[in-house]
Design a protein around this motif. Structure first.
Motif, PDB file in Angstrom:
ATOM      1  N   GLY A 176      24.056 -27.174 -17.847  1.00 25.60           N
ATOM      2  CA  GLY A 176      23.418 -26.493 -16.664  1.00 25.60           C
ATOM      3  C   GLY A 176      24.251 -25.439 -16.029  1.00 25.60           C
ATOM      4  O   GLY A 176      23.913 -25.090 -14.862  1.00 25.60           O
ATOM      5  N   ARG A 177      25.578 -25.325 -16.256  1.00 27.60           N
ATOM      6  CA  ARG A 177      26.495 -24.418 -15.716  1.00 27.60           C
ATOM      7  C   ARG A 177      26.468 -22.776 -16.230  1.00 27.60           C
ATOM      8  O   ARG A 177      26.483 -22.665 -17.388  1.00 27.60           O
ATOM      9  CB  ARG A 177      27.817 -24.936 -15.824  1.00 27.60           C
ATOM     10  N   THR A 178      26.606 -22.020 -15.198  1.00 27.72           N
ATOM     11  CA  THR A 178      26.593 -20.645 -15.590  1.00 27.72           C
ATOM     12  C   THR A 178      27.989 -20.191 -15.401  1.00 27.72           C
ATOM     13  O   THR A 178      28.377 -19.040 -15.786  1.00 27.72           O
ATOM     14  CB  THR A 178      25.764 -19.676 -14.608  1.00 27.72           C
ATOM     15  N   GLU A 179      28.779 -20.784 -14.506  1.00 29.73           N
ATOM     16  CA  GLU A 179      30.337 -20.572 -14.358  1.00 29.73           C
ATOM     17  C   GLU A 179      31.053 -22.073 -14.169  1.00 29.73           C
ATOM     18  O   GLU A 179      30.428 -22.729 -13.630  1.00 29.73           O
ATOM     19  CB  GLU A 179      30.461 -19.399 -13.338  1.00 29.73           C
ATOM     20  N   LEU A 180      32.392 -21.791 -14.150  1.00 28.39           N
ATOM     21  CA  LEU A 180      33.155 -22.791 -13.894  1.00 28.39           C
ATOM     22  C   LEU A 180      34.533 -22.649 -12.910  1.00 28.39           C
ATOM     23  O   LEU A 180      35.196 -21.702 -13.169  1.00 28.39           O
ATOM     24  CB  LEU A 180      33.745 -23.401 -15.163  1.00 28.39           C
ATOM     25  N   PRO A 181      34.442 -23.024 -11.726  1.00 26.83           N
ATOM     26  CA  PRO A 181      35.375 -22.730 -10.884  1.00 26.83           C
ATOM     27  C   PRO A 181      36.834 -23.337 -11.285  1.00 26.83           C
ATOM     28  O   PRO A 181      36.822 -24.649 -11.626  1.00 26.83           O
ATOM     29  CB  PRO A 181      34.997 -23.138  -9.229  1.00 26.83           C
ATOM     30  N   LEU A 182      37.989 -22.551 -11.092  1.00 22.53           N
ATOM     31  CA  LEU A 182      39.251 -23.185 -11.677  1.00 22.53           C
ATOM     32  C   LEU A 182      40.333 -22.765 -10.494  1.00 22.53           C
ATOM     33  O   LEU A 182      40.291 -21.550 -10.063  1.00 22.53           O
ATOM     34  CB  LEU A 182      39.674 -22.628 -12.769  1.00 22.53           C
TER      35      LEU A 182
END
Length: 321
Positions: A240-246
């Protein structure tokens, strides 16, 4: 890469029943396993909490180890079936030999991809001479039923596509990321990418909401979706993720693993992925009798013997324990 655990257990993986359909932050701790004569690895999959991420079914992280005065990796000939092995290095070299006659040295940021299909055997060792440090990951990808009896083959790709953003370099190992596709052959929708982050970087990585994901920390100090992930640990992220903060507090290295949840239930034991305990028993007998898996030529040592099968029948437990 082999599972050298002499107490190998039967386990059922796969199926969508236990896939986490929404974003989560589930930190997985490793189990320490001895690999060959002198290499110790941290095993992240299968894990007490989770067995698969997409089609990724096995993840070992090792090093960085100072092997200047050591033999380094020494994994004798052993069999595989029903899976692909992925060799990925940050430091050092691994010499691959297999029963097809392949002989290839795999170096940092090069893809060594072996598709076992119906049956193959191989060995892995640090060449002589070798670099001082050895650091990398070994992974398995489960083959779907339609392709698990395919003819075995080995691929080596030294030139892989790269996605960049300020402070981020992402090498696409398998599958596709942000429009860049790896030349490695895949049989299910998945992605594997090596992420290099410069100190102080804050960025967001595009993801496919239909995939489930995990991030393996290789080196440095990084925060993944706000969670600090130390080297040798892995953060499961769900779907369900469209992006991942890093965010990187120091120079850091990560591996992104993801894929469409694996629908089929699979049986994994030692170095085999099958669909029934009878298949596992037949494969074990074939290896011990010297049939089916071919011969690895050129390795200076004896091949591995298979461990004993457990005396109790398999109890299916799904994707998580």
């Amino acid at each position: 890469m082999s599972n050298l655990d002499r107490q190998a257990t039967l386990s059922v993986c796969g199926g969508r029943g236990f896939v986490v359909a929404e974003p989560v932050r589930e930190l997985l701790s490793p189990r320490t396993v001895k690999l060959g004569e002198s290499t110790e690895v941290r095993r992240l999959l299968p894990n007490l909490g989770r067995r698969m991420v997409g089609a990724w079914a096995f993840v070992d992280h090792y090093g960085p180890d100072d092997i200047a005065d050591e033999p380094g990796m020494q994994v004798p000939p052993h069999p595989h079936m029903g899976l692909q092995t992925v060799s990925w290095l940050h430091e050092g070299e691994v010499l691959h030999r297999d029963s097809l006659g392949s002989l290839q040295t795999v170096r940092p940021r090069e893809l060594g991809l072996m598709t076992s299909g119906r049956a193959i055997s191989h060995s892995e060792e640090s060449p002589k001479p070798h670099a001082r440090f050895l650091h990398g990951a070994q992974l398995w990808v489960a083959l779907p039923d339609a392709h698990r009896h395919t003819e075995p083959h080995f691929q080596h790709h030294a030139d892989l596509p790269v996605v960049t953003a300020p402070g981020l370099t992402a090498t696409v190992i398998l599958g596709e990321l942000d429009g860049a596709a790896s030349p490695g052959t895949t049989y299910t929708p998945l992605v594997g990418a090596d992420l290099t982050l410069a100190a102080g970087t804050e960025t967001r990585l595009p993801l496919d909401p239909d995939f489930e994901y995990a991030v393996l920390a290789m080196s440095g100090e990084a925060h993944v979706d706000g969670v600090p992930v130390l080297p040798g640990s892995m953060l499961y992220l769900g779907c369900g993720r469209t992006e991942l903060p890093l965010r990187a507090a120091s120079d850091a290295g990560l591996m992104l693993l993801g894929g469409e949840p694996f629908e089929e239930e699979i049986l994994m034991w030692w170095n085999y992925i099958a669909r029934s305990q009878a298949e596992i028993e037949e494969a074990r007998t074939a290896w011990m009798e010297g049939s089916l898996f071919g011969e690895v030529k050129g390795y200076a040592g004896e091949r591995l013997s298979a461990p004993e099968l457990p005396p109790v029948p398999l109890k299916p437990r799904g994707r998580v324990r």
